[in-house]
Motif scaffolding. Structure first.
Motif, mmCIF file in Angstrom:
data_model
loop_
_atom_site.group_PDB
_atom_site.id
_atom_site.type_symbol
_atom_site.label_atom_id
_atom_site.label_comp_id
_atom_site.label_asym_id
_atom_site.label_seq_id
_atom_site.Cartn_x
_atom_site.Cartn_y
_atom_site.Cartn_z
ATOM 1 N N GLN A 136 -38.591 -6.217 26.561
ATOM 2 C CA GLN A 136 -38.173 -4.826 26.458
ATOM 3 C C GLN A 136 -38.472 -4.273 25.067
ATOM 4 O OE1 GLN A 136 -36.846 -2.903 29.111
ATOM 5 N NE2 GLN A 136 -37.690 -4.729 30.103
ATOM 6 N N TRP A 137 -38.902 -3.019 25.026
ATOM 7 C CA TRP A 137 -39.021 -2.300 23.761
ATOM 8 C C TRP A 137 -37.639 -1.791 23.399
ATOM 9 C CZ3 TRP A 137 -43.304 -1.701 20.664
ATOM 10 C CH2 TRP A 137 -44.528 -2.115 21.196
ATOM 11 N N ILE A 138 -37.220 -2.036 22.174
ATOM 12 C CA ILE A 138 -35.891 -1.604 21.747
ATOM 13 C C ILE A 138 -36.007 -0.801 20.455
ATOM 14 C CG2 ILE A 138 -34.749 -3.563 22.844
ATOM 15 C CD1 ILE A 138 -34.476 -4.767 19.969
ATOM 16 N N LYS A 139 -34.933 -0.083 20.143
ATOM 17 C CA LYS A 139 -34.908 0.684 18.900
ATOM 18 C C LYS A 139 -33.945 0.023 17.915
ATOM 19 C CE LYS A 139 -36.080 4.994 21.164
ATOM 20 N NZ LYS A 139 -35.561 6.250 21.734
ATOM 21 N N LYS A 178 -31.031 0.178 23.383
ATOM 22 C CA LYS A 178 -32.017 0.137 24.454
ATOM 23 C C LYS A 178 -32.938 1.345 24.308
ATOM 24 C CE LYS A 178 -28.904 -2.149 27.651
ATOM 25 N NZ LYS A 178 -28.136 -2.079 28.897
ATOM 26 N N ALA A 179 -34.130 1.234 24.896
ATOM 27 C CA ALA A 179 -35.135 2.290 24.723
ATOM 28 C C ALA A 179 -34.619 3.651 25.178
ATOM 29 C CB ALA A 179 -36.394 1.931 25.501
ATOM 30 N N ASP A 180 -33.835 3.669 26.238
ATOM 31 C CA ASP A 180 -33.436 4.967 26.793
ATOM 32 C C ASP A 180 -32.071 5.430 26.277
ATOM 33 O OD1 ASP A 180 -31.942 3.050 27.992
ATOM 34 O OD2 ASP A 180 -32.378 3.643 30.064
ATOM 35 N N GLU A 181 -31.523 4.699 25.338
ATOM 36 C CA GLU A 181 -30.192 5.052 24.833
ATOM 37 C C GLU A 181 -30.273 6.273 23.911
ATOM 38 O OE1 GLU A 181 -27.186 2.272 22.561
ATOM 39 O OE2 GLU A 181 -28.254 1.139 24.095
ATOM 40 N N GLU A 182 -29.353 7.194 24.054
ATOM 41 C CA GLU A 182 -29.282 8.329 23.129
ATOM 42 C C GLU A 182 -28.717 7.833 21.801
ATOM 43 O OE1 GLU A 182 -30.185 11.574 23.118
ATOM 44 O OE2 GLU A 182 -31.268 11.061 24.955
ATOM 45 N N ILE A 183 -29.364 8.202 20.711
ATOM 46 C CA ILE A 183 -28.867 7.771 19.401
ATOM 47 C C ILE A 183 -28.307 8.986 18.676
ATOM 48 C CG2 ILE A 183 -29.494 6.740 17.194
ATOM 49 C CD1 ILE A 183 -31.778 5.352 18.920
ATOM 50 N N SER A 184 -27.032 8.902 18.359
ATOM 51 C CA SER A 184 -26.389 10.059 17.734
ATOM 52 C C SER A 184 -26.678 10.074 16.245
ATOM 53 C CB SER A 184 -24.892 10.004 17.958
ATOM 54 O OG SER A 184 -24.400 8.737 17.593
ATOM 55 N N LEU A 225 -44.531 2.651 29.763
ATOM 56 C CA LEU A 225 -43.565 2.706 30.871
ATOM 57 C C LEU A 225 -42.123 2.758 30.373
ATOM 58 C CD1 LEU A 225 -45.168 0.220 33.404
ATOM 59 C CD2 LEU A 225 -44.850 2.694 33.699
ATOM 60 N N GLN A 226 -41.848 2.038 29.288
ATOM 61 C CA GLN A 226 -40.458 1.967 28.830
ATOM 62 C C GLN A 226 -40.082 3.111 27.896
ATOM 63 O OE1 GLN A 226 -39.631 -1.939 27.200
ATOM 64 N NE2 GLN A 226 -40.752 -2.931 28.842
ATOM 65 N N LEU A 227 -41.048 3.566 27.106
ATOM 66 C CA LEU A 227 -40.690 4.520 26.059
ATOM 67 C C LEU A 227 -41.217 5.929 26.290
ATOM 68 C CD1 LEU A 227 -41.410 2.162 23.065
ATOM 69 C CD2 LEU A 227 -39.167 3.055 23.634
ATOM 70 N N VAL A 228 -42.449 6.042 26.784
ATOM 71 C CA VAL A 228 -43.061 7.370 26.848
ATOM 72 C C VAL A 228 -42.835 8.028 28.202
ATOM 73 C CG1 VAL A 228 -45.186 8.661 26.475
ATOM 74 C CG2 VAL A 228 -44.770 6.560 25.181
ATOM 75 N N TRP A 229 -43.065 7.272 29.257
ATOM 76 C CA TRP A 229 -42.904 7.841 30.603
ATOM 77 C C TRP A 229 -41.935 6.996 31.428
ATOM 78 C CZ3 TRP A 229 -48.690 7.002 30.051
ATOM 79 C CH2 TRP A 229 -49.278 8.040 29.311
ATOM 80 N N PRO A 230 -40.686 6.900 30.994
ATOM 81 C CA PRO A 230 -39.749 6.046 31.739
ATOM 82 C C PRO A 230 -39.506 6.559 33.166
ATOM 83 C CG PRO A 230 -38.611 7.318 30.036
ATOM 84 C CD PRO A 230 -40.066 7.540 29.831
ATOM 85 N N GLU A 231 -39.917 7.838 33.416
ATOM 86 C CA GLU A 231 -39.706 8.371 34.763
ATOM 87 C C GLU A 231 -40.660 7.747 35.780
ATOM 88 O OE1 GLU A 231 -40.876 9.950 32.148
ATOM 89 O OE2 GLU A 231 -42.703 11.039 32.651
#
Lengths: 89, 998
Positions: free
Chosen positions: A65-68, A83-89, B743-749
């Motif tokens: 997984q790509w992580i921040k 996680k990549a899709d996590e909102e970071i405040s 897939l994970q970062l740019v176009w996760p949709e």
């Protein structure tokens, strides 16, 4: 060697990860008209910060997984990982 | 048996086991438990080397890791190792060692002439002298310096020893097993914490082994032994001797070198010589103790001048006298402890104390024992060349500026004590900003940077009671945080002698009319006058002074010299020491062998070796292998006495005329599944992918965002939402990460999954005009005609009961197929192909023939897609969609990418049709033009065209589009070749691509 907390796997050594650069860079949307300057700055221009930096790492030899990672580039202190899709405040 | 300096009794050595060893060719005896140094001193050997710059005689200065002098070349089990400290090397039967840095011998050294030329060798001598003339550097100066410098000779033989790496985690790592290490380890272990306790010496206990103290009604040594014995029994504790924690890295990772076998004549079977531990610790306790500081006076480098703590250690641990007529020169109470030990063993020392009238328990004890003490006295200079034979001493005024009348007294050693320097290296490496502690004239750790706690002498605390109290508390508190246990330990009763304040005096002034050398750094021959010169010449920063004078450099890294150097600089500069600061402490604390750092990653083990399932068949059939990334691939299959050139020509020709088979298992394969798979491909590749039907393959090129070609390959639509992507062997891993990134970062949709299947499929390329006939034999139940399986078609079938995928794709440019089966069936498939292909003259071909075939077809590969080319450059611009967007498209509009004379791939043929063209050569217009001759392009790949029977190359050439038919020159200064060539199309064979479709 850094010790990075993968949000999926837990604390792991740096040698399981690969570095992916500045995480705040947003790729321009597909098919969108943008200026040369905007595109160049997306492709080439990166800040070389001293201090707190949000960056990408991939857990290459783990969950892939790509992580921040919020890391201080001067002290190597890691404040948080997301996680990549996590909102970071 | 002449161990004339060995006491009758005492010491911790095993007197029942006598060992013989050789030093400079002469045989001596010592005991088990000796170091090479203690055994030599026991035999009265005090001359062991020559100094670095002046080749002055060198003896022993310390008894451990701080040793600047006694560096030897060690011979063990037919191998040799340089830069071994005699004070650390344990004695074993048959040990051999030699002096270094002397020629022809340690007793008569020609280089010692430097000593008389010392006026010519001041600080910065090399910088000043060897500057001109420039041409002299390589011919004269460098060889001279190389011969003169250096401490030993590295072996040029392959190191047969094994070195291991180990990764470990613990709650508390404790570096050092002196009083603070033992106390903290004990307290933490009782709380159940997982502990690693590391000691660099063979014996545990540190200063407890040599000091006259009492803990809980036991001697210090007995107390240490009982604690260690108890710790060793505890399952949560790892106790390691001969193990040096030498580096403190980020996030509390420390590295420790364990010398597993260096103390043995030979490494035991299945044992490593050394083991490197990578330890991630929750808490780190630094109990590394302190190192005694020298006092500076004339000729203070003469053999026989040594640290008083070392003299005491030789006495108490090894039962060895460093001299029988010792002089102790001290500015604090530590020297008295050494003198008292001498006295107890029947030797009469004389103490010179620089202090006026100190009072303490230890001094009283010395007086009561009848030891002769001279207060306000200093050693002005040591006398004697290869060994001290007397000392010039004098009374010193209260302000320490004036010397009284100089008198000479006989002595055979001078034990010096200039107080103690805490060993703060690990704390400093962790990022701790050190602070100067005035009371002890030394730096101690400041606020913790990582999870490190410094204890005892390393923290500048020199009383046992305080050390033990702090250490018990630290061990208890830190472990409690981790384990939540809170076992109370009763504090033992401590008996120690109280010390008085040390004297800040450390450097004896020169007597009138004398020009003695007073050394600060003993390993690099840096004297007081060198520092004075450096400062006079304007060097101010301590880092610059260090590099200019070499103070604190080399293998001991100034363990005994740094602070005195700082004190001198601060004195001359009239600054306080903290304002001067100290040089940076960098790992390793002490030299670590390269073998330990490399570990098992030697030769073939330096990276993994991947083999295809058909590897054993290739081996049996005389394949010569080549490294392709981490893969081993057959380069060619040797028949008889064939050369590479002959074999690859034969194999390639057979593909063009009959049929060949090539192992293509190594190609990267990625399985792509999901309803948005087509959309992903459409964004990743430059061409259109949305309309690819099921059962069809397509060739695609992918770019980086900067427009440069990243990779190419075919992707096949297996079913509605299932694709099989192939990548080049080299880029397989990068392409997978690339897809995962988007897939994970740019176009996760996008609803797509990607996974590597490179190792799940074995692949064979079957290529040549007779390949279809062979395929008919392999798959008799399938229609493999040009209609049934057209170019870029795909079939799923079974190969005599084994699941198989058939792709009609071609890299060779011939009619060709690629068959994939599950890896386990790879060999089965291969043998079937070879067997059924016999009647069509099938031959296996390797990567060399594969290259030939693709080069003469003008198919691009890694040497053209080299990270500098865009689709246009490689004639792939036909694959770039004008209609849709994709990764990197926006960059293709860049000015340089659309310029009229943009580089492009071309073919190159030598005019004589004979001369082979070296890869990497440059193309120029005029071979005779003056240098620098303007480069128009470069040769990317070369082969011998089997179709035309002459050399043929591919090149990336400026304005390549308009250069076809031009005559240019290929220049290879490396091979001293100039070849006239003609530029032709890159498609040298079958330019219309008819064969693949036939």
């Amino acid at each position: 060697m850094l010790h990075i907390k993968c949000p999926y796997c837990g604390m792991r050594s740096q040698n399981e990860f690969s570095y992916g650069g500045d995480a705040s860079v947003k790729r321009p949307e597909l098919n969108k008209e943008i200026s040369d300057q905007e595109w160049d700055s997306f492709v080439y221009n990166r800040k070389s910060l001293r201090g707190k930096h949000l960056e990408l790492w991939q857990h290459l030899s783990g969950c892939r997984q790509w992580i921040k990672v919020e890391r201080d580039t001067a002290t190597h202190e890691i404040f948080n990982t997301h996680k990549a899709d996590e909102e970071i405040s | 048996m002449t161990q004339a300096f060995r006491l009758e009794n005492g010491g911790l050595i095993n007197r029942d086991k006598k060992l013989s060893f050789k030093f400079n060719g002469k045989t001596y005896y010592g005991y088990e438990g000796d170091t090479l140094a203690s055994a030599l001193i026991a035999n009265g050997v005090h001359l062991v080397g020559r100094s670095f710059k002046y080749h002055r005689p060198r003896g022993f200065f310390g008894a451990g890791v701080d040793e600047p002098y006694a560096i030897v070349q060690l011979y063990r089990n037919n191998e040799t190792e340089p830069n071994i400290k005699a004070t650390e090397q344990e004695l074993f039967e048959g040990l051999e060692a030699k002096s270094v840095n002397c020629w022809p011998s340690v007793n008569f050294d020609i280089g010692a002439i430097n000593n008389f030329l010392k006026i010519f060798l001041p600080a910065g001598f090399y910088y000043k002298t060897f500057m001109w003339p420039k041409s002299f550097w390589y011919r004269v100066y460098e060889p001279f310096i190389r011969k003169a410098a250096g401490l030993g000779v590295a072996s040029t033989k392959h190191d047969k020893e094994r070195y291991e790496h180990k990764y470990e985690y613990c709650d508390l790592l404790i570096a050092g097993s002196g009083p603070s290490g033992l106390a903290s380890a004990y307290a933490a272990a009782k709380n159940g914490a997982r502990i690693i306790l590391a000691e660099d010496k063979p014996r545990f206990g540190g200063s407890l082994l040599t000091s006259d103290v009492n803990i809980g009604n036991q001697s210090g040594e007995d107390w240490a032994n009982s604690i260690i014995a108890e710790l060793k029994e505890m399952p949560n504790v790892v106790v390691k001797n001969r193990s040096q924690v030498f580096g403190y890295y980020d996030h509390n990772m420390l590295v420790m070198s364990e010398k597993v076998s260096d103390h043995l004549p030979k490494t035991k079977k299945y044992h490593p010589k050394q083991r490197l531990w990578y330890i991630r610790a929750k808490e780190v306790l630094i109990s590394s103790g302190s190192i005694e500081r020298p006092l500076v006076f004339g000729n203070n480098d003469t053999p026989g001048v040594m640290l008083s703590s070392a003299a005491k250690e030789y006495l108490k641990v090894y039962g060895v006298l460093v001299g029988k007529n010792p002089l102790v020169f001290t500015n604090n109470d530590s020297g008295y402890e050494t003198a008292i030990e001498f006295k107890k063993n029947g030797i009469n020392p004389i103490i010179l104390d620089s202090r006026v009238n100190p009072q303490s328990e230890i001094i009283n004890e010395a007086i009561n024992l009848g030891i002769k003490i001279k207060f306000s006295y200093v050693v002005v200079a040591a006398q004697g060349y290869k060994k001290v034979n007397s000392a010039d001493i004098a009374k010193i005024s209260d302000n320490k500026k004036q010397l009284g009348t100089v008198e000479n007294i006989k002595c055979d050693c001078i034990c010096v004590s200039g107080f103690w320097t805490p060993t703060i290296h690990l704390a400093s490496q962790s990022g701790n900003k050190t602070k100067f502690k005035e009371e002890i004239d030394a730096f101690v750790p400041g606020t913790s940077k990582q999870n490190e706690t410094t204890l005892g002498a390393a923290n500048g605390i020199f009383t046992l009671e305080e050390t033990l109290k702090d250490s018990f508390t630290a061990g208890q508190d830190l472990s409690k945080k981790i384990t939540n246990n809170d076992n109370k330990i009763s504090f033992p009763n401590v008996v120690e002698k109280k010390s008085s304040q040390h004297d800040k005096f450390w450097c004896v002034p020169l007597p009138e009319g004398k020009n003695y050398k007073r050394f600060l750094d003993f390993q690099n021959d840096v004297s007081v006058s060198d520092i004075e010169i450096a400062l006079k010449e304007g060097y101010r920063s301590i880092e610059h002074v260090k590099r200019y004078t070499t103070l604190g450099m080399a293998t001991d890294q100034g363990k005994t010299s740094n602070l005195n150097g700082l004190q001198l600089v601060s004195e001359i500069e009239n600054k306080v020491v903290p304002a001067v600061g100290h040089t940076t402490f960098r790992p390793p604390y002490t030299p670590i062998s390269i073998g330990a750092i490399v570990g098992r990653e030697v030769g073939k083990h330096s990276k993994p070796t991947r083999k295809s399932p058909m590897h054993s068949w290739h081996e049996k059939n005389n394949a010569i292998f080549v490294d392709a990334g981490v893969w081993l691939r057959p380069r060619y299959y040797k028949q008889g006495n064939e050369t590479l050139f002959e074999a690859s020509k034969r194999e390639a020709k057979n593909v063009r005329t009959n049929v060949g088979v090539c192992d293509v298992t190594t190609l990267g394969k990625i399985d792509i599944k999901g309803p948005d798979a087509a959309e992903l491909l459409n964004r990743v590749y430059t061409n259109a992918w949305l309309k690819l039907p099921v059962g069809k393959a397509r060739y695609g090129v992918m770019l980086r965002e900067d427009g440069i070609v990243m990779d190419d390959g075919t992707t096949t639509r297996i079913s509605e939402n299932h694709y099989h992507m192939t990548t080049t062997t080299a880029q397989a891993a990068n392409v997978l990460s690339h897809l995962e990134y988007y897939l994970q970062l740019v176009w996760p949709e996008l609803n797509v999954n990607v996974v590597s299947t490179t190792e799940q499929w074995a692949g064979a390329a079957i290529a040549g005009p007779k390949s279809r006939k062979l395929l008919e034999k392999l798959f008799p139940n399938n229609d493999v005609s040009n209609e049934g399986l057209p170019f870029m078609g795909y079939l799923e079938s079974d190969l005599f009961g084994v699941k198989a995928r058939i792709f009609r794709i071609s890299f060779s440019g011939e009619l060709a197929y690629e068959v994939n089966v599950e890896s386990d069936n790879g060999n089965f498939m291969w043998e079937k192909i070879i067997k059924l292909g016999q009647e069509f003259q099938v031959q296996p071909y390797g990567t060399e023939a594969l290259s030939t075939l693709r080069i003469e077809m003008g198919h691009v590969a890694g040497s053209e897609l080299d990270g500098r080319t865009i689709p246009y450059d490689t004639s792939l611009d036909g694959l770039v969609s004008k209609k849709k967007d994709f990764i990197g498209k926006r960059s293709l509009n860049r000015e340089a990418f659309i310029s009229e004379d943009r580089q492009k791939i071309v073919g190159v043929v030598p005019l004589d049709k004979k001369t082979s063209i070296p890869e990497g050569s440059h193309l120029v217009k005029d071979a005779k033009a003056p240098l620098p001759n303007k480069k128009l392009g470069h040769i990317s790949a070369s082969c011998w065209s089997v179709e035309h029977d002459n050399p043929f190359s591919l090149a990336i050439l400026k304005d390549g589009k308009n250069m076809i038919g031009e005559k240019l020159f290929v220049m290879s200064p490396l091979k001293n070749k100039v070849i006239p060539v003609e530029i032709v199309s890159s498609h040298y064979v079958d330019p219309k691509g008819e064969r693949v479709r036939s």
